[in-house]
Design a protein around this motif. Structure first.
Motif, mmCIF file in Angstrom:
data_model
loop_
_atom_site.group_PDB
_atom_site.id
_atom_site.type_symbol
_atom_site.label_atom_id
_atom_site.label_comp_id
_atom_site.label_asym_id
_atom_site.label_seq_id
_atom_site.Cartn_x
_atom_site.Cartn_y
_atom_site.Cartn_z
ATOM 1 N N ASN A 188 8.983 5.130 -5.230
ATOM 2 C CA ASN A 188 9.247 4.138 -6.277
ATOM 3 C C ASN A 188 8.140 3.096 -6.341
ATOM 4 O O ASN A 188 7.678 2.626 -5.288
ATOM 5 C CB ASN A 188 10.550 3.379 -5.979
ATOM 6 C CG ASN A 188 11.729 4.303 -5.951
ATOM 7 O OD1 ASN A 188 12.170 4.803 -6.974
ATOM 8 N ND2 ASN A 188 12.217 4.576 -4.752
ATOM 9 N N ASP A 216 0.857 1.925 -9.154
ATOM 10 C CA ASP A 216 1.656 2.214 -7.956
ATOM 11 C C ASP A 216 1.799 3.721 -7.729
ATOM 12 O O ASP A 216 1.721 4.195 -6.604
ATOM 13 C CB ASP A 216 3.036 1.560 -8.067
ATOM 14 C CG ASP A 216 2.989 0.075 -7.704
ATOM 15 O OD1 ASP A 216 2.007 -0.354 -7.060
ATOM 16 O OD2 ASP A 216 3.933 -0.651 -8.062
ATOM 17 N N MET A 253 0.689 5.860 -4.546
ATOM 18 C CA MET A 253 1.543 6.823 -3.821
ATOM 19 C C MET A 253 0.821 8.164 -3.676
ATOM 20 O O MET A 253 0.893 8.809 -2.631
ATOM 21 C CB MET A 253 2.878 7.004 -4.553
ATOM 22 C CG MET A 253 3.805 5.817 -4.373
ATOM 23 S SD MET A 253 5.401 6.097 -5.165
ATOM 24 C CE MET A 253 5.265 5.069 -6.619
ATOM 25 N N GLY A 263 -4.199 2.552 0.934
ATOM 26 C CA GLY A 263 -5.117 1.475 0.560
ATOM 27 C C GLY A 263 -6.600 1.819 0.658
ATOM 28 O O GLY A 263 -7.436 1.102 0.106
HETATM 29 N N1 UDP Z 1 3.310 2.432 -3.265
HETATM 30 C C1 UDP Z 1 4.413 2.355 -4.108
HETATM 31 N N2 UDP Z 1 5.665 2.603 -3.596
HETATM 32 C C2 UDP Z 1 5.871 2.897 -2.275
HETATM 33 C C3 UDP Z 1 4.748 2.937 -1.413
HETATM 34 C C4 UDP Z 1 3.493 2.712 -1.937
HETATM 35 O O1 UDP Z 1 4.273 2.083 -5.284
HETATM 36 O O2 UDP Z 1 7.030 3.117 -1.877
HETATM 37 C C5 UDP Z 1 1.950 2.261 -3.835
HETATM 38 C C6 UDP Z 1 1.532 0.811 -3.992
HETATM 39 O O3 UDP Z 1 0.744 0.700 -5.150
HETATM 40 C C7 UDP Z 1 0.680 0.583 -2.769
HETATM 41 C C8 UDP Z 1 -0.010 1.912 -2.631
HETATM 42 O O4 UDP Z 1 0.997 2.860 -2.975
HETATM 43 O O5 UDP Z 1 -0.230 -0.463 -2.946
HETATM 44 C C9 UDP Z 1 -0.567 2.245 -1.269
HETATM 45 O O6 UDP Z 1 0.333 1.851 -0.265
HETATM 46 P P1 UDP Z 1 0.046 0.584 0.680
HETATM 47 O O7 UDP Z 1 -0.603 -0.522 -0.094
HETATM 48 O O8 UDP Z 1 1.319 0.261 1.367
HETATM 49 O O9 UDP Z 1 -1.011 1.223 1.665
HETATM 50 P P2 UDP Z 1 -1.715 0.569 2.960
HETATM 51 O O10 UDP Z 1 -2.037 -0.855 2.644
HETATM 52 O O11 UDP Z 1 -0.735 0.674 4.084
HETATM 53 O O12 UDP Z 1 -2.919 1.446 3.157
#
Ligand code: UDP
Length: 245
Positions: A134, A71, A75, A51
């Protein structure tokens, strides 16, 4: 003491006040907190979010970028963070492997469960990146999945607050921290400890979720050592919903 643990923290935890990018002093702090767990013989898996660079939902808001592509961008952001943590941990003398749910073999290993377990047994820290591989999932779900797969005793969701509160502690000074709650309660009351998919997966596998403040020095270590002065909230299999002040 907890022998095998999975620590999940969000990408924003690595960022400066702006919430963007990686702040090296914070990276160093996080690395030292994680090192303290390895130093006492704990086997440590890490899942990091992305994020601090991009999230699929926000990337897709304008309509210019499709949600699935957003997404995948998210990732990939977790890969950047994972490599940064690897560097910081290695700087402090630890053995580390990054394993990705998406194949990027020039950068890191691809996730292979048996191989990650072997790394952990050898005392290496394993950083799981690219989430679940995914779209439409979060790194909270990835963290729960990896925790279950590697047989972690607990998952620590390291945040900027001490635990789970009955209301937003930033907005309300009378917010009360809930020391223990059941998975059912977290889902029913829509307490966003983690997203519902992650909580449901933890519930199905009776994996306790510990929510704590990673910026309270020594807290991770106290939790893993099960010291009384550890500060956290626990979401677990409670027959009865209990709120202990
Ligand atoms: N994401 C995804 N699949 C997953 C994990 C993450 O598509 O299995 C993408 C999704 O867009 C997500 C971004 O990666 O918003 C970053 O992960 P996350 O928002 O969980 O990060 P955090 O808020 O923990 O920093």
């Amino acid at each position: 003491m907890i022998k095998r643990v999975l620590v999940k923290f969000s990408g924003e935890a690595l960022a400066s006040e702006s919430g963007f990018g990686i702040e090296s002093s914070i990276l160093d702090y996080v690395a030292l907190e994680l090192k303290s767990l390895v130093d006492i013989g704990a086997e440590v898996g890490i899942v990091i979010g992305g994020g601090n660079f991009i999230r699929g939902v926000s990337a897709a808001k304008s309509g210019l970028i499709k949600r699935t592509s957003g997404d995948y961008m998210g990732m990939l952001a977790t890969v950047i963070n994972g490599v940064a943590i690897q560097e910081a941990l290695e700087y402090h003398g630890l053995d580390v492997r990054v394993q990705s749910a998406l194949e990027i073999k020039e950068v890191c290993e691809t996730y292979i469960n048996r191989r990650s377990i072997r790394h952990l047994e050898k005392g290496r820290v394993v950083i799981f990146v690219a989430g679940t591989g995914n779209p439409f999932f979060t790194t909270d779900t990835a963290a729960t999945l990896r925790a279950v797969e590697i047989g972690a005793e607990i998952i620590i969701k390291a945040t900027k607050v001490n635990g789970v509160y009955d209301k937003d502690p930033v907005k309300f000074s009378d917010a009360v921290m809930l020391k223990q709650l059941s998975y059912e309660q977290a889902l029913k009351d829509n307490i966003k400890v983690m997203d519902d998919t992650a909580i449901a997966l933890a519930k199905d596998n009776a994996l306790p979720i510990i929510v704590c403040n990673m910026f309270k020095k020594g807290n991770l270590l106290n939790i893993v050592q099960q010291n009384e002065d550890a500060i956290y909230s626990k979401v677990a299999n409670l027959n009865l919903y209990k709120e202990i002040k």
